[in-house]
Design a protein around this motif. Structure first.
Motif, PDB file in Angstrom:
ATOM      1  N   LEU A  39       0.840  -1.152  -0.050  1.00 27.48           N
ATOM      2  CA  LEU A  39      -0.025   0.068  -0.218  1.00 27.48           C
ATOM      3  C   LEU A  39       0.776   1.105  -0.072  1.00 27.48           C
ATOM      4  CD1 LEU A  39      -2.669  -1.220   2.373  1.00 27.48           C
ATOM      5  CD2 LEU A  39      -3.137  -0.622   0.016  1.00 27.48           C
ATOM      6  N   GLN A  40       1.970   1.380   0.856  1.00 27.29           N
ATOM      7  CA  GLN A  40       2.821   2.512   0.607  1.00 27.29           C
ATOM      8  C   GLN A  40       3.522   2.693  -1.021  1.00 27.29           C
ATOM      9  OE1 GLN A  40       6.030   1.315   3.593  1.00 27.29           O
ATOM     10  NE2 GLN A  40       4.714   2.404   5.192  1.00 27.29           N
ATOM     11  N   ARG A  41       3.719   1.671  -1.244  1.00 28.29           N
ATOM     12  CA  ARG A  41       4.237   1.590  -2.951  1.00 28.29           C
ATOM     13  C   ARG A  41       3.114   2.153  -3.718  1.00 28.29           C
ATOM     14  NH1 ARG A  41       8.328  -3.431  -3.597  1.00 28.29           N
ATOM     15  NH2 ARG A  41       9.959  -2.673  -2.070  1.00 28.29           N
ATOM     16  N   ALA A  42       1.882   1.636  -3.561  1.00 30.21           N
ATOM     17  CA  ALA A  42       0.693   2.020  -4.598  1.00 30.21           C
ATOM     18  C   ALA A  42       0.470   3.566  -4.098  1.00 30.21           C
ATOM     19  CB  ALA A  42      -0.444   1.178  -3.949  1.00 30.21           C
ATOM     20  N   LYS A  44       2.547   5.629  -3.430  1.00 30.45           N
ATOM     21  CA  LYS A  44       3.686   6.503  -4.070  1.00 30.45           C
ATOM     22  C   LYS A  44       3.388   6.678  -5.541  1.00 30.45           C
ATOM     23  CE  LYS A  44       7.581   5.756  -0.921  1.00 30.45           C
ATOM     24  NZ  LYS A  44       8.754   4.966  -0.749  1.00 30.45           N
ATOM     25  N   LEU A  45       2.829   5.580  -6.030  1.00 33.16           N
ATOM     26  CA  LEU A  45       2.487   5.459  -7.692  1.00 33.16           C
ATOM     27  C   LEU A  45       1.370   6.420  -7.638  1.00 33.16           C
ATOM     28  CD1 LEU A  45       2.880   1.919  -8.349  1.00 33.16           C
ATOM     29  CD2 LEU A  45       4.352   3.779  -9.123  1.00 33.16           C
ATOM     30  N   TRP A  53      -8.616  10.772  -6.327  1.00 29.64           N
ATOM     31  CA  TRP A  53      -9.430   9.627  -5.952  1.00 29.64           C
ATOM     32  C   TRP A  53      -8.661   8.410  -5.723  1.00 29.64           C
ATOM     33  CZ3 TRP A  53     -14.207  10.315  -4.563  1.00 29.64           C
ATOM     34  CH2 TRP A  53     -14.852  11.308  -5.043  1.00 29.64           C
ATOM     35  N   ASP A  54      -7.598   8.300  -6.814  1.00 27.18           N
ATOM     36  CA  ASP A  54      -6.857   7.009  -6.575  1.00 27.18           C
ATOM     37  C   ASP A  54      -6.130   7.024  -5.041  1.00 27.18           C
ATOM     38  OD1 ASP A  54      -5.101   8.981  -7.501  1.00 27.18           O
ATOM     39  OD2 ASP A  54      -4.164   7.632  -8.822  1.00 27.18           O
ATOM     40  N   ILE A  58      -6.574   4.444  -2.045  1.00 20.33           N
ATOM     41  CA  ILE A  58      -5.406   3.842  -1.363  1.00 20.33           C
ATOM     42  C   ILE A  58      -5.651   4.208   0.320  1.00 20.33           C
ATOM     43  CG2 ILE A  58      -3.143   3.280  -1.512  1.00 20.33           C
ATOM     44  CD1 ILE A  58      -3.233   3.656  -4.387  1.00 20.33           C
ATOM     45  N   HIS A  59      -5.413   5.477   0.511  1.00 24.02           N
ATOM     46  CA  HIS A  59      -5.263   5.733   1.753  1.00 24.02           C
ATOM     47  C   HIS A  59      -6.596   5.270   2.842  1.00 24.02           C
ATOM     48  CE1 HIS A  59      -3.904   8.245   5.246  1.00 24.02           C
ATOM     49  NE2 HIS A  59      -5.309   8.754   5.217  1.00 24.02           N
ATOM     50  N   ALA A  60      -7.620   5.295   2.175  1.00 22.66           N
ATOM     51  CA  ALA A  60      -8.681   4.780   2.992  1.00 22.66           C
ATOM     52  C   ALA A  60      -8.851   2.998   3.067  1.00 22.66           C
ATOM     53  CB  ALA A  60     -10.057   5.247   2.000  1.00 22.66           C
TER      54      ALA A  60
END
Length: 91
Positions: A39-42, A44-45, A53-54, A58-60
Motif C-alpha cells: 500500500l505504501q508503494r501504491a 507513491k504511484l 481519487w486513487d 488507497i489511503h482509505a
C-alpha cells in the motif's frame, strides 16, 4: 524438554496445536507487513497521477485491509484453540 517446561511452569506449551497457532500469528504479521509495503508503494504511484481519487481510495483502504488481515487470522487461531481446549471462554 518436558522437565524443563515443568520446572518453569510452562507445561502447557507442549500442546500439539500450539505450533499451528503460532504459525498463523507469524503469518498474520508477515501478511500485514507485506500489505503495508504494498500500500505504501501504491500510494507513491498514486501520488504521481493527477487525480485525487486513487490517493483517497488507497489511503482509505490501508487500515481496514490490515484490520481485516488481523481479525481473520486471530479468529482462525482462536478457532483452533477452542477446538483443542474446549474452553468455556469461546462459548
Amino acid at each position: 524438554m518436558k522437565t524443563f517446561l515443568d520446572h518453569f511452569g510452562l507445561a502447557s506449551l507442549e500442546q500439539p496445536w500450539l505450533p499451528h497457532v503460532l504459525i498463523i500469528v507469524v503469518a498474520a504479521v508477515a501478511i500485514s507487513i507485506a500489505a503495508r509495503i504494498f500500500l505504501q508503494r501504491a500510494e507513491k504511484l498514486a501520488d504521481m497521477t493527477a487525480t485525487v481519487w486513487d490517493d483517497a481510495v488507497i489511503h482509505a483502504a490501508s487500515r481496514p485491509l490490515r484490520t481485516f488481515i488481523w481479525l481473520v487470522s486471530l479468529a482462525y487461531a482462536a478457532q483452533i484453540v477452542q477446538e483443542n481446549t474446549h474452553s468455556h471462554i469461546f462459548d
